[in-house]
Design a protein around this motif. Structure first.
Motif, mmCIF file in Angstrom:
data_model
loop_
_atom_site.group_PDB
_atom_site.id
_atom_site.type_symbol
_atom_site.label_atom_id
_atom_site.label_comp_id
_atom_site.label_asym_id
_atom_site.label_seq_id
_atom_site.Cartn_x
_atom_site.Cartn_y
_atom_site.Cartn_z
ATOM 1 N N GLU A 24 62.716 53.590 16.599
ATOM 2 C CA GLU A 24 63.303 54.936 16.611
ATOM 3 C C GLU A 24 63.177 55.591 15.238
ATOM 4 O OE1 GLU A 24 67.242 54.536 18.129
ATOM 5 O OE2 GLU A 24 66.514 54.622 20.212
ATOM 6 N N MET A 25 63.307 54.740 14.212
ATOM 7 C CA MET A 25 63.231 55.257 12.849
ATOM 8 C C MET A 25 61.889 55.944 12.588
ATOM 9 S SD MET A 25 63.787 53.097 9.394
ATOM 10 C CE MET A 25 62.080 52.752 9.108
ATOM 11 N N VAL A 26 60.824 55.365 13.135
ATOM 12 C CA VAL A 26 59.505 55.948 12.846
ATOM 13 C C VAL A 26 59.073 56.977 13.890
ATOM 14 C CG1 VAL A 26 58.650 54.037 11.462
ATOM 15 C CG2 VAL A 26 58.349 53.984 13.937
ATOM 16 N N ASP A 27 59.921 57.228 14.852
ATOM 17 C CA ASP A 27 59.556 58.186 15.897
ATOM 18 C C ASP A 27 59.898 59.607 15.430
ATOM 19 O OD1 ASP A 27 58.526 59.106 18.215
ATOM 20 O OD2 ASP A 27 60.331 58.746 19.421
ATOM 21 N N LYS A 28 59.294 60.012 14.327
ATOM 22 C CA LYS A 28 59.552 61.347 13.776
ATOM 23 C C LYS A 28 58.218 62.015 13.509
ATOM 24 C CE LYS A 28 63.890 60.278 11.463
ATOM 25 N NZ LYS A 28 63.906 58.920 10.901
ATOM 26 N N PRO A 29 58.191 63.373 13.534
ATOM 27 C CA PRO A 29 56.910 64.078 13.321
ATOM 28 C C PRO A 29 56.222 63.680 12.016
ATOM 29 C CG PRO A 29 58.658 65.635 13.878
ATOM 30 C CD PRO A 29 59.287 64.293 13.834
ATOM 31 N N ILE A 30 57.016 63.430 10.981
ATOM 32 C CA ILE A 30 56.405 63.107 9.688
ATOM 33 C C ILE A 30 55.612 61.796 9.762
ATOM 34 C CG2 ILE A 30 58.630 62.142 8.856
ATOM 35 C CD1 ILE A 30 56.360 63.838 6.416
ATOM 36 N N PHE A 31 56.160 60.823 10.519
ATOM 37 C CA PHE A 31 55.447 59.551 10.678
ATOM 38 C C PHE A 31 54.228 59.734 11.569
ATOM 39 C CE2 PHE A 31 59.463 57.841 9.147
ATOM 40 C CZ PHE A 31 58.998 56.904 8.231
ATOM 41 N N LYS A 32 54.383 60.627 12.546
ATOM 42 C CA LYS A 32 53.243 60.900 13.426
ATOM 43 C C LYS A 32 52.104 61.507 12.595
ATOM 44 C CE LYS A 32 51.741 62.566 17.733
ATOM 45 N NZ LYS A 32 51.574 61.972 19.008
ATOM 46 N N PHE A 33 52.474 62.409 11.686
ATOM 47 C CA PHE A 33 51.464 63.016 10.822
ATOM 48 C C PHE A 33 50.843 61.949 9.907
ATOM 49 C CE2 PHE A 33 50.199 65.431 6.975
ATOM 50 C CZ PHE A 33 49.191 66.172 7.572
ATOM 51 N N GLY A 34 51.674 61.063 9.415
ATOM 52 C CA GLY A 34 51.179 59.965 8.587
ATOM 53 C C GLY A 34 50.164 59.128 9.339
ATOM 54 N N GLU A 35 50.483 58.860 10.592
ATOM 55 C CA GLU A 35 49.574 58.093 11.432
ATOM 56 C C GLU A 35 48.244 58.824 11.611
ATOM 57 O OE1 GLU A 35 51.334 57.232 15.205
ATOM 58 O OE2 GLU A 35 51.509 55.107 14.740
ATOM 59 N N TYR A 36 48.386 60.142 11.776
ATOM 60 C CA TYR A 36 47.194 60.980 11.915
ATOM 61 C C TYR A 36 46.315 60.831 10.674
ATOM 62 C CZ TYR A 36 44.397 65.240 12.214
ATOM 63 O OH TYR A 36 43.352 66.110 12.247
ATOM 64 N N LEU A 37 46.947 60.880 9.497
ATOM 65 C CA LEU A 37 46.199 60.747 8.244
ATOM 66 C C LEU A 37 45.514 59.378 8.158
ATOM 67 C CD1 LEU A 37 48.350 62.373 5.424
ATOM 68 C CD2 LEU A 37 46.368 63.300 6.628
ATOM 69 N N VAL A 38 46.214 58.354 8.629
ATOM 70 C CA VAL A 38 45.632 57.008 8.567
ATOM 71 C C VAL A 38 44.376 56.934 9.429
ATOM 72 C CG1 VAL A 38 45.986 54.601 9.211
ATOM 73 C CG2 VAL A 38 47.743 55.822 7.952
ATOM 74 N N VAL A 39 44.446 57.525 10.616
ATOM 75 C CA VAL A 39 43.263 57.495 11.484
ATOM 76 C C VAL A 39 42.124 58.285 10.832
ATOM 77 C CG1 VAL A 39 42.345 57.958 13.787
ATOM 78 C CG2 VAL A 39 44.721 57.267 13.511
ATOM 79 N N ALA A 40 42.472 59.448 10.247
ATOM 80 C CA ALA A 40 41.450 60.262 9.583
ATOM 81 C C ALA A 40 40.831 59.472 8.432
ATOM 82 C CB ALA A 40 42.068 61.562 9.077
ATOM 83 N N ALA A 41 41.684 58.809 7.644
ATOM 84 C CA ALA A 41 41.185 58.018 6.511
ATOM 85 C C ALA A 41 40.282 56.899 7.010
ATOM 86 C CB ALA A 41 42.357 57.432 5.723
ATOM 87 N N PHE A 42 40.689 56.319 8.127
ATOM 88 C CA PHE A 42 39.900 55.219 8.684
ATOM 89 C C PHE A 42 38.505 55.708 9.096
ATOM 90 C CE2 PHE A 42 38.378 52.949 12.420
ATOM 91 C CZ PHE A 42 38.235 51.676 11.876
ATOM 92 N N ILE A 43 38.473 56.855 9.789
ATOM 93 C CA ILE A 43 37.172 57.383 10.233
ATOM 94 C C ILE A 43 36.300 57.681 9.017
ATOM 95 C CG2 ILE A 43 36.019 59.284 11.423
ATOM 96 C CD1 ILE A 43 38.414 59.525 13.218
ATOM 97 N N TYR A 44 36.894 58.317 8.014
ATOM 98 C CA TYR A 44 36.121 58.647 6.811
ATOM 99 C C TYR A 44 35.593 57.375 6.147
ATOM 100 C CZ TYR A 44 34.828 59.788 2.118
ATOM 101 O OH TYR A 44 34.126 59.879 0.965
ATOM 102 N N ILE A 47 44.713 52.916 3.723
ATOM 103 C CA ILE A 47 44.642 52.033 4.901
ATOM 104 C C ILE A 47 45.356 50.707 4.598
ATOM 105 C CG2 ILE A 47 43.081 50.773 6.425
ATOM 106 C CD1 ILE A 47 41.058 53.095 5.880
ATOM 107 N N ILE A 48 45.171 50.178 3.397
ATOM 108 C CA ILE A 48 45.850 48.926 3.022
ATOM 109 C C ILE A 48 47.369 49.117 3.039
ATOM 110 C CG2 ILE A 48 46.270 47.316 1.125
ATOM 111 C CD1 ILE A 48 43.411 47.437 0.409
ATOM 112 N N LEU A 49 47.797 50.253 2.500
ATOM 113 C CA LEU A 49 49.232 50.540 2.467
ATOM 114 C C LEU A 49 49.786 50.596 3.892
ATOM 115 C CD1 LEU A 49 51.486 51.370 0.437
ATOM 116 C CD2 LEU A 49 51.068 53.715 1.173
ATOM 117 N N TYR A 50 49.034 51.293 4.769
ATOM 118 C CA TYR A 50 49.461 51.399 6.160
ATOM 119 C C TYR A 50 49.555 50.011 6.788
ATOM 120 C CZ TYR A 50 49.292 51.966 11.151
ATOM 121 O OH TYR A 50 49.561 51.858 12.476
#
Ligand code: SF4
Ligand code: FES
Lengths: 145, 263
Positions: A66-86, A40-43
């Motif tokens: 535009e640079m971050v509008d890629k599936p890999i970044f979207k997945f990264g964002e997903y992980l950040v939200v999951a990490a946050f909830i945990y 989360i800090i890194l994000y």
């Protein structure tokens, strides 16, 4: 010299966070808590750097978006939200435990010993169920809506 | 009788550069402990094997080692109860290694000493009579008084794995043990040491110490209770001294107690 070498080798180091033996689930939750916190800090720092590009003008802002509008970044964002909830749920559990809720009182110990860790374990399962529910809701929201 | 293989970590600082594993295979019978098996190896197979043990009954705390990836007392662990035909024995992690299965417990004792693990009396005088303490008051600390100083909890703790100067579960549990004793008035003295970033607050409740402790001491419980008390304040009665006996005549023929030797 020899002595310090031996010393360094035998402190488990970060390896000891991940695998040190067959302990209960809480020891692994502890490690997850650290990793999710670091994530989360890194994000947060990446987020601040990226959004601050706006001060260099509209063009650079659009380019960086535009640079971050890629599936890999979207997945990264997903992980950040999951990490946050945990991190939030487990943190809430620790908050209660560290204020001595659900861990019992000192008592005369007879075999087989019971421990504070065992006494609070139902609370761990409850937290995990809540985590799972939130993750499912979040995933649906993230990818399907 | 089942045939078991023991894989034991060997390391002699005078000869070896790196620790290595040595195997021994022999038949064991029901009821043997890991310590019995180590004794068997030393007596019959390899006299150079070094390990530490003395009481062989779970009271001296010197035989702690890593047995099949879990820190245990060798004398309190029966081989067949482990249910494995391969038994791997290593020295306790998180301590400097001395030889084979022997680790240097100096860090443990230094941390233990740092928390002033003794009754600090309210005033300077030696008490003249015994303290009166109720059973309920005793139960508040008795569990923690069973600590052997075996060092298992520090081997299990993930925080100790990366923070040498963390006081650790053993010392913190002992701080709580004396803070909760109604005969003691050392809370303020100990607070300076334990209420610090490398004391109490470095514990994040991984709970491994409580699970691994062979005496049911539950250091995790002591630490969490102490966190609460540090935040909310601790209430404790101070044990009164017993009243002097009045009007009691010793029976004839009973000699007088000797003069006290400690002033
Ligand atoms: S608290 Fe338990 S595991 Fe830790 S040193 Fe004492 S007896 Fe050993
Ligand atoms: S030999 Fe004393 S505790 Fe095992």
């Amino acid at each position: 010299m020899r002595e310090t070498l031996i010393k360094q080798r035998y402190r488990l180091g970060t390896k000891g966070w991940f695998y040190a033996g067959r302990y209960g689930i809480e020891r692994y939750l502890y490690i997850f808590h650290r990793i999710s916190g670091l994530g989360i800090i890194l994000y947060l720092s990446l987020h601040i750097i990226l959004t601050s590009t706006r001060i260099f003008g509209q063009g650079i802002w659009v380019a960086s978006m535009e640079m971050v509008d890629k599936p890999i970044f979207k997945f990264g964002e997903y992980l950040v939200v999951a990490a946050f909830i945990y991190h939030a749920l487990n943190g809430l559990r620790l908050f209660f435990i560290e204020l001595s809720f659900f861990i019992g009182k000192p008592s005369r110990q007879d075999y087989p010993y019971t421990t504070s860790v065992k006494r609070q374990r139902p609370f761990v399962y409850l937290t995990m169920i809540a985590l799972l529910c939130l993750l499912v809701i979040m995933s649906v929201d993230f990818y399907f809506i | 009788m089942p045939l078991l293989t023991f894989k034991i970590q060997r390391f002699d600082p005078e000869k070896d550069k790196e620790p290595y594993m040595q195997e021994f295979t022999f038949e064991v019978e029901k009821g043997l402990t890991i310590l019995d098996c180590l004794n068997y190896i030393k007596e019959n197979l390899d006299a150079t094997l070094s390990y530490r043990a003395s009481c062989r009954m779970g009271i001296c705390g010197s035989c702690a080692m890593l047995i099949n990836d879990y820190p245990r007392l060798a004398c309190e662990t029966q081989v067949l109860v482990l249910g494995k035909t391969l038994i791997e024995i290593k020295p306790l992690p998180n301590y400097p290694l001395v030889k084979d299965l022997i680790v240097d417990l100096t860090p443990l004792f230094a941390k233990h000493r740092a928390v002033k693990p003794y009754v600090i009396h309210p005033d300077e005088r030696q008490p003249e009579k015994e303290f009166i303490q109720t059973n309920q008051e005793q139960t508040k600390y008795l569990q923690f008084a069973y600590c052997l100083k075996c060092g298992i909890c520090l081997a299990a703790c993930p925080t100790v794995a990366t923070a040498d100067n963390f006081l650790g579960p053993q010392a913190l549990a002992q701080a709580y043990r004396y803070n909760s004793d109604t005969r003691d008035n050392g809370l303020k003295d100990r607070e300076k040491i334990i209420d610090s970033s490398y004391g109490l607050w470095r514990c994040h409740m991984a709970g491994a110490c409580a699970e691994a402790c062979p005496k049911g001491v539950d250091p995790a419980l002591a630490i969490q209770l102490m966190k609460k008390e540090t935040i909310l304040g601790k209430k404790k009665n101070i044990a009164p001294l017993a009243l002097p006996l009045v009007g009691v005549e010793p029976r004839p023929g009973i000699p007088k107690a000797p003069e006290r030797t400690v002033k």
